[in-house]
Design an enzyme around this catalytic site. Structure first.
Site, PDB file in Angstrom:
ATOM      1  N   HIS A  80     109.782 -57.478  36.281  1.00  0.00           N
ATOM      2  CA  HIS A  80     108.534 -56.776  35.984  1.00  0.00           C
ATOM      3  C   HIS A  80     108.204 -56.721  34.503  1.00  0.00           C
ATOM      4  CE1 HIS A  80     107.671 -54.984  39.995  1.00  0.00           C
ATOM      5  NE2 HIS A  80     108.985 -55.078  40.139  1.00  0.00           N
TER       6      HIS A  80
ATOM      7  N   LYS B 266      97.096 -44.982  31.294  1.00  0.00           N
ATOM      8  CA  LYS B 266      98.350 -45.700  31.582  1.00  0.00           C
ATOM      9  C   LYS B 266      99.407 -45.072  30.679  1.00  0.00           C
ATOM     10  CE  LYS B 266      96.033 -49.536  30.381  1.00  0.00           C
ATOM     11  NZ  LYS B 266      96.277 -50.528  31.402  1.00  0.00           N
ATOM     12  N   ARG B 267     100.679 -45.386  30.909  1.00  0.00           N
ATOM     13  CA  ARG B 267     101.716 -44.863  30.015  1.00  0.00           C
ATOM     14  C   ARG B 267     101.387 -45.225  28.577  1.00  0.00           C
ATOM     15  NH1 ARG B 267     106.413 -42.476  32.427  1.00  0.00           N
ATOM     16  NH2 ARG B 267     107.230 -42.605  30.311  1.00  0.00           N
TER      17      ARG B 267
ATOM     18  N   LYS C  45     100.670 -51.510  24.843  1.00  0.00           N
ATOM     19  CA  LYS C  45      99.424 -51.290  25.590  1.00  0.00           C
ATOM     20  C   LYS C  45      98.255 -50.978  24.647  1.00  0.00           C
ATOM     21  CE  LYS C  45     101.936 -49.533  29.674  1.00  0.00           C
ATOM     22  NZ  LYS C  45     101.592 -50.381  30.824  1.00  0.00           N
TER      23      LYS C  45
ATOM     24  N   THR D  72      98.210 -52.876  37.242  1.00  0.00           N
ATOM     25  CA  THR D  72      97.659 -52.742  38.588  1.00  0.00           C
ATOM     26  C   THR D  72      96.448 -51.804  38.585  1.00  0.00           C
ATOM     27  OG1 THR D  72      99.461 -51.174  38.930  1.00  0.00           O
ATOM     28  CG2 THR D  72      99.660 -53.314  39.989  1.00  0.00           C
TER      29      THR D  72
ATOM     30  N   LYS E 291      92.445 -51.505  40.480  1.00  0.00           N
ATOM     31  CA  LYS E 291      91.833 -50.316  41.071  1.00  0.00           C
ATOM     32  C   LYS E 291      90.475 -50.045  40.450  1.00  0.00           C
ATOM     33  CE  LYS E 291      96.525 -48.524  41.421  1.00  0.00           C
ATOM     34  NZ  LYS E 291      97.535 -47.706  40.704  1.00  0.00           N
TER      35      LYS E 291
HETATM   36  O1  B1N Z   1     105.531 -53.016  36.357  1.00  0.00           O
HETATM   37  C1  B1N Z   1     104.231 -53.097  36.934  1.00  0.00           C
HETATM   38  C2  B1N Z   1     103.352 -54.052  36.136  1.00  0.00           C
HETATM   39  O2  B1N Z   1     102.060 -54.053  36.672  1.00  0.00           O
HETATM   40  C3  B1N Z   1     103.329 -53.630  34.671  1.00  0.00           C
HETATM   41  O3  B1N Z   1     102.634 -54.608  33.923  1.00  0.00           O
HETATM   42  C4  B1N Z   1     104.743 -53.483  34.139  1.00  0.00           C
HETATM   43  O4  B1N Z   1     104.713 -53.007  32.812  1.00  0.00           O
HETATM   44  C5  B1N Z   1     105.528 -52.525  35.014  1.00  0.00           C
HETATM   45  C6  B1N Z   1     112.080 -49.989  33.054  1.00  0.00           C
HETATM   46  C7  B1N Z   1     109.896 -50.552  33.894  1.00  0.00           C
HETATM   47  N1  B1N Z   1     107.714 -53.325  34.064  1.00  0.00           N
HETATM   48  N2  B1N Z   1     108.894 -52.771  33.771  1.00  0.00           N
HETATM   49  C8  B1N Z   1     108.819 -51.495  34.055  1.00  0.00           C
HETATM   50  C9  B1N Z   1     109.802 -49.297  34.445  1.00  0.00           C
HETATM   51  C10 B1N Z   1     110.844 -48.385  34.329  1.00  0.00           C
HETATM   52  C11 B1N Z   1     111.979 -48.735  33.623  1.00  0.00           C
HETATM   53  O5  B1N Z   1     112.990 -47.855  33.516  1.00  0.00           O
HETATM   54  C12 B1N Z   1     111.042 -50.901  33.177  1.00  0.00           C
HETATM   55  N3  B1N Z   1     107.616 -51.214  34.525  1.00  0.00           N
HETATM   56  C13 B1N Z   1     106.933 -52.358  34.544  1.00  0.00           C
HETATM   57  C14 B1N Z   1     104.360 -53.530  38.377  1.00  0.00           C
HETATM   58  O6  B1N Z   1     104.757 -54.848  38.477  1.00  0.00           O
END
Ligand code: B1N
Length: 856
Positions: free
Chosen positions: A376, A574-575, A580, A685, A689
């Protein structure tokens, strides 16, 4: 055991149950009132809205349990292949409306409640958001569950039942303050506690070797501490199907055996304390998004839920008589939601070898066929690397297995490629150095059948930047399709039908049915009516109503007045993360403010009025992100209180962005901002939406924006900024001093540094100056403008000017917005999950037939 009376018994019980609980108003009312009386023990003659919410929830739960049980029975009887979605996060959002919609009983519940004096929509607001996730990754898992159930796939989700979800964000004097999210205060009516489904999970201890009766060397992991994992089931109903699947979440409980020694020594309280430590494991969700924090407790969480999960799944596999292990890959597969559950790979090996007695090669062959890994993110700071010594301490048997896996894999590579030192060290699970580290991503690739990214551009970067050696290697080995793309999606049930009922009704009316909710490409039919002034009017009406609703929310939560009739709503939620680029948004807002300030009142009146709305949580330890929140709030104070301009430009920081707030915020956008540096946002995502809900995008050529543009057309998006292949060169040039900053941006930065937005707060001021100086004194790398804000700023301003130009032409704006929304068919999770099902999991459709109307 053969029971000659089984049919009679079944028949009798069926008669006692009569039939499924009725969907009619009377049955619904009886259910609710019964729960008021017998479950809540509140009196049925006067109950508060809160009690009505809970009784209603229990009555819906009863219906969920019926379809849940029968779906499970059906899966078992058919012995279908099952897939398990392993994730540390599930950002579910509220359950009540979703359950009613998917069970197709919302209208009757509305009537049933109205008839006894309650308003269903009001009850919805009583539910505390289950928020067991950070952002996109956790929300994706939740949308996936909805589609898995809807598509009749035999998939279950597995995760942790955190006692505390993502913190609640309050804004105090413009700064984020975190409050614990104790979401279980009012007992969760949506879950089914399973005290009888528990597994032991071991930590620490040591590994012995011994010879078994066949003379083979075996390993035995003993000692250390044991905690119990207890199951909580959360039924997930599909839409327009009788299937209901399960999200099984584990809670950590003390081990069963009581420490009588401590008790006998009179240290009873100490013994109890020791047992409480077990519960700590599932106490709280780590609040990081896209960053990795190497905490021992996090590794414990990962192993805790993975260990219970694999035991549970293997037990289910073995339950059928006459199973051979060879059948495993045709009956079971796992999807790893990022590397967070990757310890499942050595855990599977441990269970197969140490417990089930398989030999190493057989176990490895099965394991590799069963696992798949979704990546991801390509951000280096998010890639998980655990110190080998920590794994050795916490999971000594797993370290040995990881060593074996790595050794054998590297031997394989050497055999087919010869000794290619450089490449070999990149493919090794170990990163050598002062502290030996275990690269979880490498282990996930080596132990998986398929590896996928989450949008086309991202999946290319996964191959090009993260795993080029692996791509070459597997190609040479005859596995050219190990790396694939599955573009993310969102569920239209929650994100259109629940969040924006006005638009949902419009879609159904103009398309002649609500089938688009299951076949989203049908929205394309709207394009036939693009020139209908009636459609355009209805479209604008729906948007206006949603803006009015958000305006009320903002008044209530921020005490700021917006003008929903005349302002363009510009939203970035968003976060908060540097990549970002909320900061470039802030810069533009300030620039726009300065432009307005310099205009004559007459010229101001010709401008498009904008409300710039920003929201999102910062990880509690992420100082820069927290400063950005403070800056947003201070910009708001300056702009909103300037009598010259406040009518034309407002800035609001919306607190505590979460799933239920998103359902109010997203439908109200005219434009939304998805403006990450090209190559950094894997997919995104919320961009999907927003467009489905009739908003347009200001964005970079990053993540899923690229594919949205492909589907909807260039004219529907305001694209700006460097392209991904250009970014490295821009950074390189910047390092060598070739990095112009536009006069407009200079003016903005100077103003921030001069204290214009510090409002006399010395601490905030020095933080703001820090932000600016880091970007301005470009030293390259992370110390400079790594996310190339200065480079992208001029084109960002142009994109925003194009927004204004189109917005002034309302008819064209509305037509563009309809065309864009109508072209979003690709971005339903139904399409994503079909791809997973066909390409990765190889699952069959397992639709449960309509239940029998009469007792057998
Ligand atoms: O996953 C989403 C994507 O749509 C986003 O672009 C992406 O930033 C998000 C470590 C993550 N990637 N990695 C994380 C979350 C928690 C953590 O402890 C990494 N989140 C994303 C769905 O594909």
């Amino acid at each position: 055991d053969f029971d000659p009376n089984a049919d009679a018994k079944r028949n009798k019980i069926w008669q006692l149950m009569e039939y499924y609980l009725g969907p009619d108003v009377g049955s619904i009312q009886r259910g609710i009132v019964n729960h008021v009386e017998y479950t809540l023990a509140a009196t049925r003659f006067s109950f508060a809205t809160e009690e009505c919410y809970r009784a209603t929830a229990f009555s819906i739960r009863d219906r969920l349990i019926e379809t849940f049980n029968d779906t499970n029975e059906f899966f078992t009887a058919k012995d279908v292949k099952r897939c398990y979605y392993l994730s540390l996060e599930f950002l579910l959002g509220r359950a009540m409306q979703n359950a009613l919609v998917n069970l197709d009983i919302e209208p009757n519940y509305k009537k049933a409640l109205a008839d006894i004096g309650y308003n269903l929509e009001e009850l919805y607001e009583h539910e505390h958001d289950p928020a067991l996730g950070n952002g996109g990754l956790g929300r994706l898992a939740a949308c996936f569950l909805d589609s898995m159930a809807t598509l009749n796939y035999a998939v279950w989700g597995y995760g942790i039942r955190y006692t505390y979800g993502i913190f609640e964000q309050k804004i105090v004097e413009g700064r984020q303050v975190e409050h614990p999210d104790y979401w279980l205060v009012t007992a969760n009516p949506w879950e089914i506690e399973r005290p009888d489904v528990t597994y032991a999970v071991r930590f620490y201890g040591h590994v012995d070797t011994y010879k078994d009766d066949k003379g083979r060397e075996r390993h035995r992991w003993t000692g250390g501490e044991i905690v119990q994992a207890m199951a909580y089931d959360n039924p997930i109903p599909g839409f327009d199907t009788y299937n209901t699947i399960n999200l099984r979440l584990w809670k950590a409980c003390p081990g069963k055996e009581f420490d009588f020694h401590a008790f006998n020594r009179g240290q009873f309280l100490d013994a109890v304390k020791e047992r409480q430590r077990a519960e700590y494991i599932s106490a709280v969700l780590y609040p990081n998004d896209n960053t990795w924090e190497g905490k021992e407790l996090r590794l414990k969480q990962q192993y805790f839920f993975v260990c219970a999960t694999i035991q549970d799944c293997l037990r289910r596999f073995k339950k059928k008589e006459g199973r051979s292990w060879d059948e495993l890959p045709s009956k079971v597969c796992f999807q790893l939601n990022d590397t967070h559950p990757t310890i499942a790979i050595p855990e599977m090996m441990r269970l197969l070898i140490d417990i089930e007695g398989l030999d190493w090669d057989k176990a490895w062959d099965l394991t590799r066929q069963c696992f798949n890994y979704t990546n991801h993110t390509v951000l280096p700071e998010a890639l998980e690397k655990w110190p080998a010594h920590l794994i050795e301490k916490l999971l000594p048997r797993h370290l040995l297995l990881i060593n074996d896996i790595n050794y054998k894999f590297l031997c394989e590579v050497r055999e087919s490629w010869g000794d290619v030192g450089e490449k070999l060290s990149k493919m090794s699970i170990y990163q050598e150095g002062y502290e030996k580290m275990i690269r979880m991503a490498n282990m996930a690739v080596i132990g998986s059948n398929k590896v996928n990214g989450v949008a086309a551009i991202h999946s290319e970067l996964v191959k090009k930047d993260l795993f080029p050696e692996f791509v070459d290697y597997y190609k040479a080995k005859g596995q050219p399709d190990k790396f694939v793309n599955v573009t993310n999606g969102v569920t239209p049930r929650r994100w259109i039908h629940c969040a924006n009922r006005g638009l949902s009704n419009l879609f159904s009316e103009w398309l002649g049915s609500d089938s688009w909710l299951k076949e989203l490409t049908m929205l394309q039919g709207l394009v036939n009516h693009l020139d209908s002034t009636e459609l355009q009017k209805q479209w604008a009406d729906v948007k206006k109503q949603n803006k009015v609703k958000l305006t009320k929310w903002i008044k209530l939560n921020c005490d700021i007045d917006l003008d929903p009739e005349n302002m363009l709503f510009d939203i970035q939620v968003k976060r908060i993360h540097e990549y970002k680029r909320q900061l470039i948004n802030c810069f533009y807002i300030i620039h726009r403010y300065f432009k307005l300030k310099k205009m004559s009142p007459g010229d101001r009146d010709k401008q498009v009025k904008r409300a710039c709305l920003i929201g999102g949580k910062a990880a509690p330890g992420y100082a820069v992100a927290k400063t950005i929140i403070k800056l947003c709030n201070n910009i708001g104070l300056v702009l909103n209180n300037d009598p010259d301009t406040s009518k034309y430009l407002k800035c609001v920081f919306m607190p505590n962005y979460n799933v239920s707030n998103a359902q109010t915020i997203i439908p109200a956008s005219d434009i939304s901002q998805h403006i990450s540096t090209a190559g950094t946002e894997a997919s995104g995502t919320s961009n999907m939406k927003f467009v489905m809900n009739g908003g347009l995008i200001v964005g970079t050529m990053d993540g899923a924006n690229v594919e949205i543009r492909e589907e909807c057309g260039e004219d529907t998006m305001f694209i700006f900024g460097a392209l991904e292949p250009e970014v490295a060169g821009i950074r390189e040039k910047a390092k060598n001093g070739n990095y112009p900053i536009s006069a407009e941006l200079r003016e903005v930065m100077d103003a921030i540094v001069s204290g214009k937005f510090s409002l006399g707060d010395g601490e905030a001021h020095s933080e703001f100056v820090g932000l600016i100086e880091k970007i301005r004194n470009n030293g390259g790398g992370y110390n400079g403008d790594f996310y190339i804000l200065c480079h992208d700023f001029p084109s960002y301003c142009k994109a925003n000017e194009q927004v204004d130009a189109l917005y002034k032409d309302q008819t064209n704006w509305i037509k563009t917005s309809i065309k864009a929304a109508a072209s979003m068919g690709k971005f339903t999770t139904d399409r994503s999950i079909k791809e997973y099902g066909q390409i990765i999991w190889k699952l069959e459709d397992a639709e449960r037939p309509a239940p029998d109307q009469s007792p057998m």
